[in-house]
Scaffold this motif. Structure first.
Motif, mmCIF file in Angstrom:
data_model
loop_
_atom_site.group_PDB
_atom_site.id
_atom_site.type_symbol
_atom_site.label_atom_id
_atom_site.label_comp_id
_atom_site.label_asym_id
_atom_site.label_seq_id
_atom_site.Cartn_x
_atom_site.Cartn_y
_atom_site.Cartn_z
ATOM 1 N N LEU A 113 1.001 -1.533 -0.272
ATOM 2 C CA LEU A 113 -0.343 -0.196 0.126
ATOM 3 C C LEU A 113 0.684 1.269 0.002
ATOM 4 O O LEU A 113 0.795 2.534 -0.729
ATOM 5 C CB LEU A 113 -0.600 0.070 1.464
ATOM 6 N N HIS A 114 1.811 1.145 0.378
ATOM 7 C CA HIS A 114 3.198 2.833 0.573
ATOM 8 C C HIS A 114 3.816 2.499 -0.636
ATOM 9 O O HIS A 114 3.903 3.982 -1.174
ATOM 10 C CB HIS A 114 4.117 2.379 1.991
ATOM 11 N N GLU A 115 4.162 1.400 -1.351
ATOM 12 C CA GLU A 115 4.318 1.826 -2.049
ATOM 13 C C GLU A 115 3.784 1.887 -3.693
ATOM 14 O O GLU A 115 3.891 2.549 -4.680
ATOM 15 C CB GLU A 115 4.776 -0.111 -3.131
ATOM 16 N N LEU A 116 2.503 1.713 -3.621
ATOM 17 C CA LEU A 116 0.925 2.551 -3.761
ATOM 18 C C LEU A 116 0.642 3.597 -3.830
ATOM 19 O O LEU A 116 -0.544 4.685 -4.338
ATOM 20 C CB LEU A 116 -0.743 1.567 -4.387
ATOM 21 N N GLU A 117 1.505 4.302 -2.731
ATOM 22 C CA GLU A 117 1.033 5.546 -2.375
ATOM 23 C C GLU A 117 -0.222 5.986 -1.588
ATOM 24 O O GLU A 117 -0.846 6.652 -1.929
ATOM 25 C CB GLU A 117 1.404 6.734 -3.099
ATOM 26 N N ILE A 118 -0.958 4.790 -1.439
ATOM 27 C CA ILE A 118 -2.262 4.552 -0.821
ATOM 28 C C ILE A 118 -1.552 4.981 1.053
ATOM 29 O O ILE A 118 -1.197 4.040 1.728
ATOM 30 C CB ILE A 118 -2.916 3.439 -0.459
ATOM 31 N N ASP A 119 -2.587 5.901 1.865
ATOM 32 C CA ASP A 119 -2.627 6.134 2.875
ATOM 33 C C ASP A 119 -3.725 5.052 4.313
ATOM 34 O O ASP A 119 -4.447 5.139 3.887
ATOM 35 C CB ASP A 119 -2.984 7.536 3.344
ATOM 36 N N VAL A 120 -1.908 4.817 4.635
ATOM 37 C CA VAL A 120 -3.247 3.685 5.431
ATOM 38 C C VAL A 120 -3.642 4.009 6.807
ATOM 39 O O VAL A 120 -4.505 3.412 6.449
ATOM 40 C CB VAL A 120 -1.731 2.640 5.714
ATOM 41 N N PHE A 121 -3.411 5.424 6.646
ATOM 42 C CA PHE A 121 -3.740 5.560 8.337
ATOM 43 C C PHE A 121 -5.727 6.290 7.739
ATOM 44 O O PHE A 121 -6.344 6.372 9.029
ATOM 45 C CB PHE A 121 -3.254 6.932 8.460
ATOM 46 N N ALA A 122 -4.884 7.086 6.554
ATOM 47 C CA ALA A 122 -6.793 6.693 6.006
ATOM 48 C C ALA A 122 -7.380 6.444 5.954
ATOM 49 O O ALA A 122 -8.426 6.429 6.015
ATOM 50 C CB ALA A 122 -6.436 7.883 4.832
ATOM 51 N N LEU A 123 -6.864 5.355 5.554
ATOM 52 C CA LEU A 123 -7.730 3.757 5.054
ATOM 53 C C LEU A 123 -8.351 3.273 6.293
ATOM 54 O O LEU A 123 -9.615 2.864 6.658
ATOM 55 C CB LEU A 123 -6.888 2.819 4.645
ATOM 56 N N ILE A 124 -7.589 3.978 7.542
ATOM 57 C CA ILE A 124 -8.076 3.217 9.033
ATOM 58 C C ILE A 124 -9.511 4.470 9.545
ATOM 59 O O ILE A 124 -10.644 3.631 10.645
ATOM 60 C CB ILE A 124 -6.835 3.156 10.197
ATOM 61 N N ASP A 125 -9.341 4.981 9.333
ATOM 62 C CA ASP A 125 -9.768 6.648 9.681
ATOM 63 C C ASP A 125 -11.310 6.623 8.601
ATOM 64 O O ASP A 125 -12.116 6.898 9.517
ATOM 65 C CB ASP A 125 -9.115 7.852 9.762
#
Length: 143
Positions: A113-125
């Motif tokens: 997810l980080h490699e795809l520049e997806i914000d994991v914290f935003a997913l959690i939120d």
């Protein structure tokens, strides 16, 4: 004079056929007008050619970027499909909110997810928003 006249004929009739009358009129008036007009026509042609090359390069760039993104998304899908069965606690082939949060704690998936520049914290939120229409059933693997 024969070679220059031949070159002029090929230039006017071969390249600038639509402007042949104007160019011949300039040539009859003065060599200076003829040269200025020819320089103007060449600069115009080169400008249009560069514009078209720029458009072509931009199209190739956009297509390349879309293809790279598609490969990255396919890679993420493959990794999710491989990890979801082990993270599916109740074997219902659906992802509950708790299982979704467990996915976001899986190191390999978080790295992808980080490699795809997806914000994991935003997913959690936004977890509540993602599961807003699911009631208690969860998301299918295909969703």
């Amino acid at each position: 004079g024969g070679v220059l006249q031949s070159m002029n004929c090929l230039l006017i009739l071969g390249i600038f056929a639509d402007q042949a009358d104007a160019i011949n009129g300039m040539l009859r008036a003065s060599w200076l007008y003829y040269i200025i007009f020819m320089v103007y026509m060449f600069i115009g042609a080169i400008t249009v050619m560069n514009l078209l090359i720029g458009i072509l390069c931009e199209v190739v760039n956009v297509c390349s970027q879309v293809e790279r993104e598609q490969v990255a998304v396919d890679n993420l899908k493959d990794k999710l499909r491989a990890a979801l069965p082990e993270l599916d606690d109740n074997d219902d082939h659906q992802v509950s909110k708790a299982e979704f949060k467990a996915i976001l704690e899986h190191p390999q998936l978080v790295q992808t997810l980080h490699e795809l520049e997806i914000d994991v914290f935003a997913l959690i939120d936004t977890c509540d928003y993602i599961f807003r229409d699911c009631n208690d059933r969860g998301l299918n693997f295909s969703e």
